[in-house]
Scaffold this motif. Sequence first.
Motif, PDB file in Angstrom:
ATOM      1  N   ILE A 149       0.829  -1.205   0.000  1.00  0.00           N
ATOM      2  CA  ILE A 149       0.000   0.000   0.000  1.00  0.00           C
ATOM      3  C   ILE A 149       0.864   1.256   0.000  1.00  0.00           C
ATOM      4  O   ILE A 149       0.598   2.219  -0.733  1.00  0.00           O
ATOM      5  CB  ILE A 149      -0.941  -0.005   1.216  1.00  0.00           C
ATOM      6  N   ALA A 150       1.939   1.226   0.784  1.00  0.00           N
ATOM      7  CA  ALA A 150       2.845   2.371   0.845  1.00  0.00           C
ATOM      8  C   ALA A 150       3.506   2.615  -0.517  1.00  0.00           C
ATOM      9  O   ALA A 150       3.640   3.761  -0.961  1.00  0.00           O
ATOM     10  CB  ALA A 150       3.905   2.144   1.916  1.00  0.00           C
ATOM     11  N   ARG A 153       1.010   4.212  -2.862  1.00  0.00           N
ATOM     12  CA  ARG A 153       0.800   5.627  -2.556  1.00  0.00           C
ATOM     13  C   ARG A 153       1.968   6.480  -3.054  1.00  0.00           C
ATOM     14  O   ARG A 153       1.759   7.588  -3.566  1.00  0.00           O
ATOM     15  CB  ARG A 153       0.622   5.808  -1.037  1.00  0.00           C
ATOM     16  N   GLN A 154       3.181   5.966  -2.905  1.00  0.00           N
ATOM     17  CA  GLN A 154       4.340   6.693  -3.416  1.00  0.00           C
ATOM     18  C   GLN A 154       4.270   6.822  -4.944  1.00  0.00           C
ATOM     19  O   GLN A 154       4.586   7.876  -5.507  1.00  0.00           O
ATOM     20  CB  GLN A 154       5.631   5.979  -3.003  1.00  0.00           C
ATOM     21  N   ASP A 156       1.523   6.808  -6.753  1.00  0.00           N
ATOM     22  CA  ASP A 156       0.460   7.769  -7.051  1.00  0.00           C
ATOM     23  C   ASP A 156       0.948   9.206  -6.875  1.00  0.00           C
ATOM     24  O   ASP A 156       0.648  10.084  -7.695  1.00  0.00           O
ATOM     25  CB  ASP A 156      -0.747   7.518  -6.142  1.00  0.00           C
ATOM     26  N   ALA A 157       1.716   9.424  -5.811  1.00  0.00           N
ATOM     27  CA  ALA A 157       2.239  10.767  -5.554  1.00  0.00           C
ATOM     28  C   ALA A 157       3.200  11.202  -6.650  1.00  0.00           C
ATOM     29  O   ALA A 157       3.196  12.369  -7.081  1.00  0.00           O
ATOM     30  CB  ALA A 157       2.932  10.798  -4.194  1.00  0.00           C
ATOM     31  N   ARG A 190       3.538   1.984 -11.624  1.00  0.00           N
ATOM     32  CA  ARG A 190       2.374   1.923 -10.739  1.00  0.00           C
ATOM     33  C   ARG A 190       1.498   0.724 -11.092  1.00  0.00           C
ATOM     34  O   ARG A 190       0.975   0.036 -10.208  1.00  0.00           O
ATOM     35  CB  ARG A 190       1.589   3.223 -10.877  1.00  0.00           C
TER      36      ARG A 190
END
Length: 357
Positions: A149-150, A153-154, A156-157, A190
């Motif tokens: 999950i982390a 998120r990275q 996506d950022a 991603r």
Amino acid sequence: MSEVDGIGEAVTGALAARAIEPAQGEPGQGEVAAGSGHGGVCLNCGTALTGRHCHECGQSAHVQRTVSAWWHDVLHSVLHFEGKIWRTLPMLAWRPGELTRRYVEGERARFVSPMALFLFTVFLMFALFSALGADMIGPGDGTPSAEEIAELRQADAAIVRLERERAALARRGASTAAVDDALDDARTERRVLAVASGRELIGEEPPETGWARLDKGLKKANENPALLSYKLQSSAYKYSWALIPISLPFLWMLFLHRRRYRERFHAYDHLVFITYSIGFMSMVLIAFVVLRTIGVTHGLVTFAFLLIPPVHIFRQLKGAYALSWPSALWRTVAMLFISSVTVTLFGLLLLGLGLLA
């Protein structure tokens, strides 16, 4: 319930293996005794009995009709295949080439047949994984770990940051080519992370193939990758037998260039080799899972996993085909490559079955 399912699968595999395993030649079975036949004849075909087994149909002369006899048959099936397993396993582990050669040349009653051993070990392997909750293919429930999950998120950022940078460049009229390349790479990364975590299979919009059934399967898999993963895992042991015919042409080609090998070794010999080899590798995988479960160091297990298969293949090739060290060595390297190709083809087969189901 997974533990109960695992036990059930193990028993099913043992019974299936026992059903195809010949029982002749085993000492201590079927003593001629009272109630063993009517007037000393076989209860199956009526032939006069001259020993512990009917020489016409092979049935034991001693037939029982008790509950304890039924459980005895089950325990024989699950635990030791009428005692042959204790002769077969040590040779399969230490002298696989000799076992293969002796079985091919006619010593069938002394050892567990390759297919019976294959069925038992494959069922046992998947039963163990089911009981332990280990995933064979992909995520078990579609839920990614905290680390996954982390990473998502990275990713996506990073995509958001690049999109903003591209928009700023576009407003100034500057070239966006470099940012476009970086953005494509970030989106690809991603998507790979999403596939690995079980969040998606192929992206938000599956490609159209023109095959309606396949397109429907791709759409369903994309919407619910965990369901596809479950289908793959449940189908893996059902179709594990396909590993044998997939491997056969590749092994046959290793001996195609020498006439003396072509004349001496035939398709049956290669099938026995392959089936015993897959059975052994299944047992190795079972052992590794058990070792990891009881806390053995990951590095040690990985080292053993990388060492044991090539050594075993080398020993089996050298003994089964009476090869010299150089001949066995280069064929071992080829077999390792063949194994990876076979597993890939098997995976594609499972994927196709899962998408088209």
